[in-house]
Design an enzyme around this catalytic site. Structure first.
Site, PDB file in Angstrom:
ATOM      1  N   HIS A 114     -31.158  46.657 -11.183  1.00 45.80           N
ATOM      2  CA  HIS A 114     -31.891  45.524 -11.762  1.00 45.80           C
ATOM      3  C   HIS A 114     -30.940  44.471 -12.296  1.00 45.80           C
ATOM      4  O   HIS A 114     -29.832  44.782 -12.708  1.00 45.80           O
ATOM      5  CB  HIS A 114     -32.881  45.974 -12.844  1.00 45.80           C
ATOM      6  CG  HIS A 114     -32.253  46.552 -14.084  1.00 45.80           C
ATOM      7  ND1 HIS A 114     -31.929  45.778 -15.172  1.00 45.80           N
ATOM      8  CD2 HIS A 114     -31.885  47.808 -14.405  1.00 45.80           C
ATOM      9  CE1 HIS A 114     -31.409  46.548 -16.118  1.00 45.80           C
ATOM     10  NE2 HIS A 114     -31.354  47.791 -15.675  1.00 45.80           N
ATOM     11  N   ASP A 143     -25.334  47.593 -17.933  1.00 45.63           N
ATOM     12  CA  ASP A 143     -26.766  47.749 -17.686  1.00 45.63           C
ATOM     13  C   ASP A 143     -27.370  46.397 -17.374  1.00 45.63           C
ATOM     14  O   ASP A 143     -27.765  45.687 -18.268  1.00 45.63           O
ATOM     15  CB  ASP A 143     -27.400  48.386 -18.931  1.00 45.63           C
ATOM     16  CG  ASP A 143     -28.863  48.719 -18.729  1.00 45.63           C
ATOM     17  OD1 ASP A 143     -29.347  48.622 -17.587  1.00 45.63           O
ATOM     18  OD2 ASP A 143     -29.528  49.057 -19.724  1.00 45.63           O
ATOM     19  N   GLU A 177     -36.782  45.121 -15.261  1.00 46.84           N
ATOM     20  CA  GLU A 177     -36.641  46.534 -15.631  1.00 46.84           C
ATOM     21  C   GLU A 177     -36.682  46.734 -17.144  1.00 46.84           C
ATOM     22  O   GLU A 177     -37.292  47.672 -17.643  1.00 46.84           O
ATOM     23  CB  GLU A 177     -35.323  47.099 -15.067  1.00 46.84           C
ATOM     24  CG  GLU A 177     -35.262  48.617 -15.045  1.00 46.84           C
ATOM     25  CD  GLU A 177     -34.813  49.248 -16.359  1.00 46.84           C
ATOM     26  OE1 GLU A 177     -35.051  50.458 -16.542  1.00 46.84           O
ATOM     27  OE2 GLU A 177     -34.239  48.550 -17.202  1.00 46.84           O
ATOM     28  N   GLU A 178     -36.048  45.825 -17.863  1.00 46.20           N
ATOM     29  CA  GLU A 178     -35.929  46.009 -19.323  1.00 46.20           C
ATOM     30  C   GLU A 178     -37.244  45.775 -20.062  1.00 46.20           C
ATOM     31  O   GLU A 178     -37.333  45.997 -21.263  1.00 46.20           O
ATOM     32  CB  GLU A 178     -34.826  45.103 -19.886  1.00 46.20           C
ATOM     33  CG  GLU A 178     -33.434  45.380 -19.324  1.00 46.20           C
ATOM     34  CD  GLU A 178     -32.857  46.732 -19.738  1.00 46.20           C
ATOM     35  OE1 GLU A 178     -33.559  47.497 -20.432  1.00 46.20           O
ATOM     36  OE2 GLU A 178     -31.704  47.007 -19.362  1.00 46.20           O
ATOM     37  N   GLU A 202     -28.409  52.613 -12.189  1.00 48.19           N
ATOM     38  CA  GLU A 202     -28.241  52.356 -13.618  1.00 48.19           C
ATOM     39  C   GLU A 202     -26.854  52.861 -14.012  1.00 48.19           C
ATOM     40  O   GLU A 202     -26.250  53.660 -13.294  1.00 48.19           O
ATOM     41  CB  GLU A 202     -29.322  53.106 -14.416  1.00 48.19           C
ATOM     42  CG  GLU A 202     -30.722  52.572 -14.221  1.00 48.19           C
ATOM     43  CD  GLU A 202     -31.027  51.334 -15.065  1.00 48.19           C
ATOM     44  OE1 GLU A 202     -30.114  50.835 -15.757  1.00 48.19           O
ATOM     45  OE2 GLU A 202     -32.166  50.854 -15.010  1.00 48.19           O
ATOM     46  N   HIS A 389     -27.979  48.185 -24.848  1.00 47.75           N
ATOM     47  CA  HIS A 389     -29.122  48.214 -25.780  1.00 47.75           C
ATOM     48  C   HIS A 389     -28.661  48.488 -27.207  1.00 47.75           C
ATOM     49  O   HIS A 389     -29.356  49.146 -27.957  1.00 47.75           O
ATOM     50  CB  HIS A 389     -30.145  49.295 -25.406  1.00 47.75           C
ATOM     51  CG  HIS A 389     -30.798  49.101 -24.093  1.00 47.75           C
ATOM     52  ND1 HIS A 389     -32.138  49.320 -23.878  1.00 47.75           N
ATOM     53  CD2 HIS A 389     -30.304  48.701 -22.905  1.00 47.75           C
ATOM     54  CE1 HIS A 389     -32.431  49.071 -22.617  1.00 47.75           C
ATOM     55  NE2 HIS A 389     -31.327  48.699 -22.009  1.00 47.75           N
TER      56      HIS A 389
HETATM   57 ZN   LIG Z   1     -30.949  49.407 -17.005  1.00 44.17          ZN
END
Ligand SMILES: [Zn+2]
Length: 417
Positions: A114, A143, A177-178, A202, A389
């Site tokens: 993604h 990511d 995706e997030e 990922e 994240h």
């Molecule tokens: Zn991801």
């Protein structure tokens, strides 16, 4: 004596060791600087999940890169009928970039990553791309821009070898995706069903660097309590306090987690009231839910709805909601066999590849790709990274680039046979 010498010789002889296969290993080494340049280029186009303009720019660039590698490129725009609207789904969703390669073999292989990140526009100015020692830093670099770079440079290696042993090789890169892939999930499910293997890219966790065969399903439980407002000083008895009812509901549902079936249910957001001197008429809360089997969504939803029937303030209105945001990915015999092949490829480099079946932690699009039950699906083929994240600076471990390129390229060639 002769026996002894023979035994000694046998003990001293090097064990038969698989060696890196050429030209794949040399190509992986040669590709590393270009992969770092790609990371720079991808990080420098900001692409938060709600930044449609940034996502469109990046999608166009990825389309160009894939076309230059020989792919037939399409952009898929999720339509209203195809979109699974969640409470936080933005009005405009990023498109999906699809690149198809036609080969001479029979196997159908899909590579998934993604392009969206969790970072809003402006983050890059504060944390610009930089290489420091053995790490490259930048928002979204692990990511999942690392996953996108891995795919592009794996394709470059296959091109350099003029390798076309697969039947079809399909690249799918989505932009939502997030935010739980509200637009791309249906497309990824359909695409997954048309393939024999899905390699989802990922990031892999720094240090361990393994791949994953199981991810958790993610849900959300919500409560909306409507009471009645009243003056908190003059006539509070006329009000129905929505915050008090919500507090009661949260307490009586705070033990719904179940260690045995590994269902996790945790209240994470709550708000209520508007003014200090008014009995609040509205209060809301939402809980994060994790499951390892899809059927457990039904189990936990039923328990939750049962439990909230018991009210403290009888005439308050309590509305319960339950969203299935992501399905879990469950390990299968086919995905375990795929993981063993991946481990054998890593062993050629003298490296160990951990395989995680715990299903702990995050949910990913690999589960949508696996929904039909048809393809063998494995997750976390991306470069090793850390800090995604989180408020810590995100980075990719540059030493993981060559082994990851080698692994993906060899695995595509292996799966094509
Ligand atoms: Zn991801």
């Amino acid at each position: 004596m002769r026996t002894l010498i023979f035994m000694l010789a046998a003990a001293l002889a090097p064990a038969v060791q698989a060696a890196p296969q050429e030209p794949v290993w040399s190509l992986a080494q040669k590709e590393k600087p270009a992969a770092i340049e790609t990371l720079r280029e991808l990080v420098n186009i900001e692409s938060g999940s709600r930044d449609k303009e940034g996502l469109d720019r990046l999608a166009a660039r990825l389309g160009e890169r894939l076309a230059a590698l020989g792919a037939k490129v399409e952009f898929y725009e999720p339509g209203a009928a195809d979109t699974y609207r969640l409470f936080d789904t933005p009005k405009e969703i990023g498109k999906v970039v699809v690149g198809r390669f036609q080969g001479s073999g029979a196997r159908r292989i899909m590579l998934l990553a993604h392009m969206d990140t969790v970072y809003p526009r402006g983050t890059l100015a504060r944390r610009p791309f930089r290489v420091e020692g053995a790490r490259a830093y930048g928002p979204g670099i692990a990511d999942d821009k690392g996953g996108v770079a891995l795919i592009l440079h794996t394709l470059a290696m296959l091109k350099a070898m003029d390798y076309r042993g697969y039947g079809t090789l399909t690249v799918v890169i989505n932009g939502d995706e997030e935010i739980s892939s509200p637009g791309a999930r249906a497309f990824i499910q359909r695409a997954g069903a048309e393939h024999d293997f899905v390699f989802s890219c990922e990031p892999s966790p720094a240090k361990e660097g393994g791949i994953t065969l199981a991810t958790s399903g993610v849900g959300q439980a919500t409560l909306t309590v409507r009471g009645k407002s009243a003056h908190a000083g003059v006539n509070p008895e006329l009000g129905r306090n929505a915050i008090v009812e919500l507090a009661h509901q949260i307490l009586q549902t705070s033990d719904l987690s179940d260690a045995g079936s590994r269902i996790k249910f945790n209240w994470t957001l709550a708000s209520g009231g508007q003014t200090r001197n008014v009995i609040p008429e509205l209060a809301t809360a939402s809980a994060d839910v994790r499951v390892n089997r899809i059927a457990d969504f039904d189990v936990i939803e039923k328990r939750f709805r049962e439990r909230v029937k018991k009210q403290r303030i009888a005439d308050a209105q309590v509305e319960a909601g339950f969203e299935r945001r992501r399905a879990p990915l469950v390990a299968t015999d086919a995905s375990r066999a795929l993981a063993r092949r991946a481990q054998a490829v890593y062993a050629e480099l003298g490296l160990k590849l951990p395989v995680d079946e715990s299903g702990n932690g995050g949910g990913t699009d690999a589960a949508f790709a696996a929904a039909s039950g048809k393809p063998a699906v494995a997750e976390s083929f991306g470069f090793a990274g850390f800090g995604y994240h989180s408020s810590e600076e995100e980075y990719v471990e540059l030493d993981s680039i060559e082994p990851r390129l080698y692994l993906m390229t060899r695995l595509i060639m292996d799966a094509s046979r």
